[in-house]
Design a protein around this motif. Structure first.
Motif, PDB file in Angstrom:
ATOM      1  N   ILE A   1       0.737  -0.956   0.085  1.00 18.59           N
ATOM      2  CA  ILE A   1      -0.031  -0.022   0.027  1.00 18.59           C
ATOM      3  C   ILE A   1       0.911   1.354   0.024  1.00 18.59           C
ATOM      4  CG2 ILE A   1      -1.586   1.414   1.446  1.00 18.59           C
ATOM      5  CD1 ILE A   1      -2.833  -1.329   2.294  1.00 18.59           C
ATOM      6  N   ARG A   2       1.918   1.245   0.833  1.00 19.79           N
ATOM      7  CA  ARG A   2       2.723   2.518   0.696  1.00 19.79           C
ATOM      8  C   ARG A   2       3.552   2.568  -0.447  1.00 19.79           C
ATOM      9  NH1 ARG A   2       5.158   2.686   6.391  1.00 19.79           N
ATOM     10  NH2 ARG A   2       3.353   3.822   6.926  1.00 19.79           N
ATOM     11  N   MET A   3       4.072   1.360  -0.852  1.00 19.66           N
ATOM     12  CA  MET A   3       4.710   1.576  -2.289  1.00 19.66           C
ATOM     13  C   MET A   3       3.854   2.058  -3.413  1.00 19.66           C
ATOM     14  SD  MET A   3       7.574   0.763  -3.724  1.00 19.66           S
ATOM     15  CE  MET A   3       8.514  -0.003  -2.393  1.00 19.66           C
ATOM     16  N   LYS A   4       2.600   1.648  -3.491  1.00 23.37           N
ATOM     17  CA  LYS A   4       1.593   2.096  -4.142  1.00 23.37           C
ATOM     18  C   LYS A   4       1.724   3.760  -4.234  1.00 23.37           C
ATOM     19  CE  LYS A   4      -2.794   1.905  -6.202  1.00 23.37           C
ATOM     20  NZ  LYS A   4      -4.158   2.052  -6.010  1.00 23.37           N
ATOM     21  N   GLN A   5       1.400   4.157  -3.121  1.00 20.40           N
ATOM     22  CA  GLN A   5       1.470   5.653  -3.151  1.00 20.40           C
ATOM     23  C   GLN A   5       2.595   6.525  -3.418  1.00 20.40           C
ATOM     24  OE1 GLN A   5       0.598   5.853   1.101  1.00 20.40           O
ATOM     25  NE2 GLN A   5      -1.658   5.431   0.932  1.00 20.40           N
ATOM     26  N   LYS A   6       3.820   5.676  -3.584  1.00 21.28           N
ATOM     27  CA  LYS A   6       4.943   6.388  -3.959  1.00 21.28           C
ATOM     28  C   LYS A   6       5.311   6.076  -5.376  1.00 21.28           C
ATOM     29  CE  LYS A   6       6.848   6.483   0.965  1.00 21.28           C
ATOM     30  NZ  LYS A   6       8.070   6.619   1.771  1.00 21.28           N
ATOM     31  N   ASN A   7       5.309   4.876  -5.670  1.00 26.12           N
ATOM     32  CA  ASN A   7       5.638   4.552  -7.229  1.00 26.12           C
ATOM     33  C   ASN A   7       5.165   3.355  -7.503  1.00 26.12           C
ATOM     34  OD1 ASN A   7       7.081   3.970  -9.349  1.00 26.12           O
ATOM     35  ND2 ASN A   7       9.066   3.855  -8.617  1.00 26.12           N
ATOM     36  N   ILE A   8       3.985   3.243  -8.167  1.00 25.19           N
ATOM     37  CA  ILE A   8       2.950   2.100  -8.711  1.00 25.19           C
ATOM     38  C   ILE A   8       3.781   1.331  -9.288  1.00 25.19           C
ATOM     39  CG2 ILE A   8       1.934   3.065 -10.545  1.00 25.19           C
ATOM     40  CD1 ILE A   8      -0.496   2.029  -9.444  1.00 25.19           C
ATOM     41  N   ASP A   9       4.932   1.757 -10.075  1.00 21.07           N
ATOM     42  CA  ASP A   9       5.592   0.864 -10.999  1.00 21.07           C
ATOM     43  C   ASP A   9       6.503  -0.212 -10.217  1.00 21.07           C
ATOM     44  OD1 ASP A   9       4.609   2.126 -13.032  1.00 21.07           O
ATOM     45  OD2 ASP A   9       6.359   3.500 -13.328  1.00 21.07           O
ATOM     46  N   SER A  10       6.609   0.067  -9.111  1.00 20.91           N
ATOM     47  CA  SER A  10       7.494  -1.097  -8.273  1.00 20.91           C
ATOM     48  C   SER A  10       6.734  -2.005  -7.377  1.00 20.91           C
ATOM     49  CB  SER A  10       8.291  -0.146  -7.323  1.00 20.91           C
ATOM     50  OG  SER A  10       9.295   0.756  -7.990  1.00 20.91           O
ATOM     51  N   VAL A  11       5.352  -1.774  -7.336  1.00 18.60           N
ATOM     52  CA  VAL A  11       4.593  -2.847  -6.721  1.00 18.60           C
ATOM     53  C   VAL A  11       4.555  -4.266  -6.865  1.00 18.60           C
ATOM     54  CG1 VAL A  11       2.164  -3.406  -6.096  1.00 18.60           C
ATOM     55  CG2 VAL A  11       2.640  -0.959  -6.168  1.00 18.60           C
ATOM     56  N   GLY A  12       4.716  -4.577  -8.221  1.00 24.14           N
ATOM     57  CA  GLY A  12       4.775  -5.844  -8.616  1.00 24.14           C
ATOM     58  C   GLY A  12       6.014  -6.398  -8.175  1.00 24.14           C
ATOM     59  N   ASN A  13       7.165  -5.816  -8.260  1.00 21.92           N
ATOM     60  CA  ASN A  13       8.473  -6.269  -7.834  1.00 21.92           C
ATOM     61  C   ASN A  13       8.690  -6.420  -6.532  1.00 21.92           C
ATOM     62  OD1 ASN A  13       9.552  -6.392 -10.711  1.00 21.92           O
ATOM     63  ND2 ASN A  13      10.251  -4.411 -10.715  1.00 21.92           N
ATOM     64  N   THR A  14       8.025  -5.416  -5.749  1.00 26.01           N
ATOM     65  CA  THR A  14       8.057  -5.493  -4.396  1.00 26.01           C
ATOM     66  C   THR A  14       7.448  -6.674  -3.870  1.00 26.01           C
ATOM     67  OG1 THR A  14       8.527  -2.965  -4.247  1.00 26.01           O
ATOM     68  CG2 THR A  14       7.742  -4.060  -2.176  1.00 26.01           C
ATOM     69  N   PHE A  15       5.985  -6.941  -4.273  1.00 32.26           N
ATOM     70  CA  PHE A  15       5.180  -8.077  -3.909  1.00 32.26           C
ATOM     71  C   PHE A  15       6.174  -9.373  -4.163  1.00 32.26           C
ATOM     72  CE2 PHE A  15       2.464 -11.624  -5.339  1.00 32.26           C
ATOM     73  CZ  PHE A  15       1.654 -11.681  -4.210  1.00 32.26           C
ATOM     74  N   MET A  16       6.668  -9.435  -5.252  1.00 29.37           N
ATOM     75  CA  MET A  16       7.566 -10.651  -5.558  1.00 29.37           C
ATOM     76  C   MET A  16       8.705 -10.867  -4.609  1.00 29.37           C
ATOM     77  SD  MET A  16       6.330 -12.345  -7.930  1.00 29.37           S
ATOM     78  CE  MET A  16       7.406 -13.513  -8.386  1.00 29.37           C
ATOM     79  N   LEU A  17       9.595  -9.645  -4.339  1.00 34.52           N
ATOM     80  CA  LEU A  17      10.678  -9.970  -3.189  1.00 34.52           C
ATOM     81  C   LEU A  17       9.935 -10.198  -1.899  1.00 34.52           C
ATOM     82  CD1 LEU A  17      13.462  -9.200  -2.309  1.00 34.52           C
ATOM     83  CD2 LEU A  17      12.684  -6.988  -1.875  1.00 34.52           C
ATOM     84  N   LEU A  18       9.205  -9.546  -1.376  1.00 32.97           N
ATOM     85  CA  LEU A  18       8.391  -9.887  -0.044  1.00 32.97           C
ATOM     86  C   LEU A  18       7.625 -11.231  -0.228  1.00 32.97           C
ATOM     87  CD1 LEU A  18       6.737  -6.378   0.707  1.00 32.97           C
ATOM     88  CD2 LEU A  18       8.761  -7.138   1.464  1.00 32.97           C
ATOM     89  N   THR A  19       7.156 -11.657  -1.288  1.00 32.21           N
ATOM     90  CA  THR A  19       6.559 -13.108  -1.023  1.00 32.21           C
ATOM     91  C   THR A  19       7.823 -14.338  -1.011  1.00 32.21           C
ATOM     92  OG1 THR A  19       4.726 -12.514  -2.395  1.00 32.21           O
ATOM     93  CG2 THR A  19       5.265 -14.698  -2.551  1.00 32.21           C
ATOM     94  N   CYS A  20       9.128 -13.828  -1.674  1.00 30.16           N
ATOM     95  CA  CYS A  20      10.032 -14.760  -1.715  1.00 30.16           C
ATOM     96  C   CYS A  20      10.608 -14.722  -0.042  1.00 30.16           C
ATOM     97  CB  CYS A  20      11.218 -14.113  -2.739  1.00 30.16           C
ATOM     98  SG  CYS A  20      10.714 -14.848  -4.319  1.00 30.16           S
ATOM     99  N   ILE A  21      10.633 -13.587   0.494  1.00 26.95           N
ATOM    100  CA  ILE A  21      11.229 -13.667   1.705  1.00 26.95           C
ATOM    101  C   ILE A  21      10.204 -14.279   2.620  1.00 26.95           C
ATOM    102  CG2 ILE A  21      11.322 -11.919   3.820  1.00 26.95           C
ATOM    103  CD1 ILE A  21      12.425  -9.914   1.514  1.00 26.95           C
ATOM    104  N   LYS A  22       9.000 -14.177   2.295  1.00 24.99           N
ATOM    105  CA  LYS A  22       7.979 -15.012   3.405  1.00 24.99           C
ATOM    106  C   LYS A  22       8.063 -16.529   3.149  1.00 24.99           C
ATOM    107  CE  LYS A  22       3.256 -15.924   2.975  1.00 24.99           C
ATOM    108  NZ  LYS A  22       2.004 -15.655   2.444  1.00 24.99           N
ATOM    109  N   MET A  23       8.308 -16.886   1.927  1.00 19.61           N
ATOM    110  CA  MET A  23       8.711 -18.120   1.627  1.00 19.61           C
ATOM    111  C   MET A  23       9.765 -18.873   2.244  1.00 19.61           C
ATOM    112  SD  MET A  23       7.452 -18.498  -2.334  1.00 19.61           S
ATOM    113  CE  MET A  23       8.261 -20.104  -2.593  1.00 19.61           C
ATOM    114  N   VAL A  24      10.912 -18.049   2.338  1.00 19.41           N
ATOM    115  CA  VAL A  24      12.185 -18.506   3.190  1.00 19.41           C
ATOM    116  C   VAL A  24      11.866 -18.662   4.651  1.00 19.41           C
ATOM    117  CG1 VAL A  24      14.443 -17.757   4.049  1.00 19.41           C
ATOM    118  CG2 VAL A  24      13.762 -17.442   1.548  1.00 19.41           C
ATOM    119  N   LEU A  25      11.097 -17.675   5.179  1.00 16.88           N
ATOM    120  CA  LEU A  25      10.649 -17.794   6.609  1.00 16.88           C
ATOM    121  C   LEU A  25       9.529 -19.111   6.837  1.00 16.88           C
ATOM    122  CD1 LEU A  25       9.727 -13.823   7.390  1.00 16.88           C
ATOM    123  CD2 LEU A  25      11.845 -15.388   8.148  1.00 16.88           C
TER     124      LEU A  25
END
Length: 130
Positions: free
Chosen positions: A61-85
Motif C-alpha cells: 500500500i505504501r509502495m503504491k502511494q510512492k511509486n506504482i511501477d514498483s508494486v509488482g517487484n516489491t510483491f515478488m521480493l516480499l513473497t520470496c522472503i515470506k517463503m524463506v521464513l
C-alpha cells in the motif's frame, strides 16, 4: 494512510478470521485429536501468516502511494522472503517422525496457499486501481 487505503488489510483480517474459525471447527469436530502432536498449533500458524500478510500488504500500500511501477517487484521480493521464513518454520515439520506428520504438512501447506492466494488477489486489485 486513509481509511480507504487500509481496506485491503481489513479485508485480509476478516477473511482470515472466517477461514480460521472454519479451520478450527473442522479440527474440533471432524479431525478431533489429530492436531495433538502438531509442532505448531493452528492459531500459531495463522498468527504467523496473518502477521506476514499484514506486513506485506502494508508495504505494498505504501509502495503504491510512492511509486506504482514498483508494486509488482516489491510483491515478488516480499513473497520470496515470506517463503524463506515459511521454510524455516516448515523444516522441523519435515524432519518430524510422529504419526500425524502427513496431516501436519498438509495443514501447513493449506494455510500457506490460502494466505498466498489472499495476498496475490489483493496485490492484483492494488495494481488495477488507479
Amino acid at each position: 494512510m486513509s481509511l480507504n487505503s487500509l481496506r485491503p488489510i481489513l479485508e485480509l483480517l476478516v477473511v482470515s478470521a472466517l477461514v480460521f474459525a472454519g479451520h478450527m471447527l473442522l479440527f474440533q469436530f471432524v479431525f478431533s485429536g489429530r492436531d495433538a502432536h502438531f509442532l505448531y498449533t493452528i492459531p500459531q500458524l495463522y498468527g504467523f501468516f496473518v502477521l506476514c500478510s499484514v506486513v506485506i500488504l502494508s508495504i505494498l500500500i505504501r509502495m503504491k502511494q510512492k511509486n506504482i511501477d514498483s508494486v509488482g517487484n516489491t510483491f515478488m521480493l516480499l513473497t520470496c522472503i515470506k517463503m524463506v521464513l515459511a521454510y524455516v518454520l516448515l523444516h522441523p515439520i519435515l524432519a518430524a517422525t510422529h504419526s500425524e506428520v502427513a496431516a501436519e504438512k498438509t495443514n501447513f501447506f493449506v494455510i500457506f496457499a490460502l494466505f498466498l492466494t489472499i495476498e496475490t488477489t489483493v496485490a492484483i486489485r492494488l495494481l488495477n486501481r488507479n
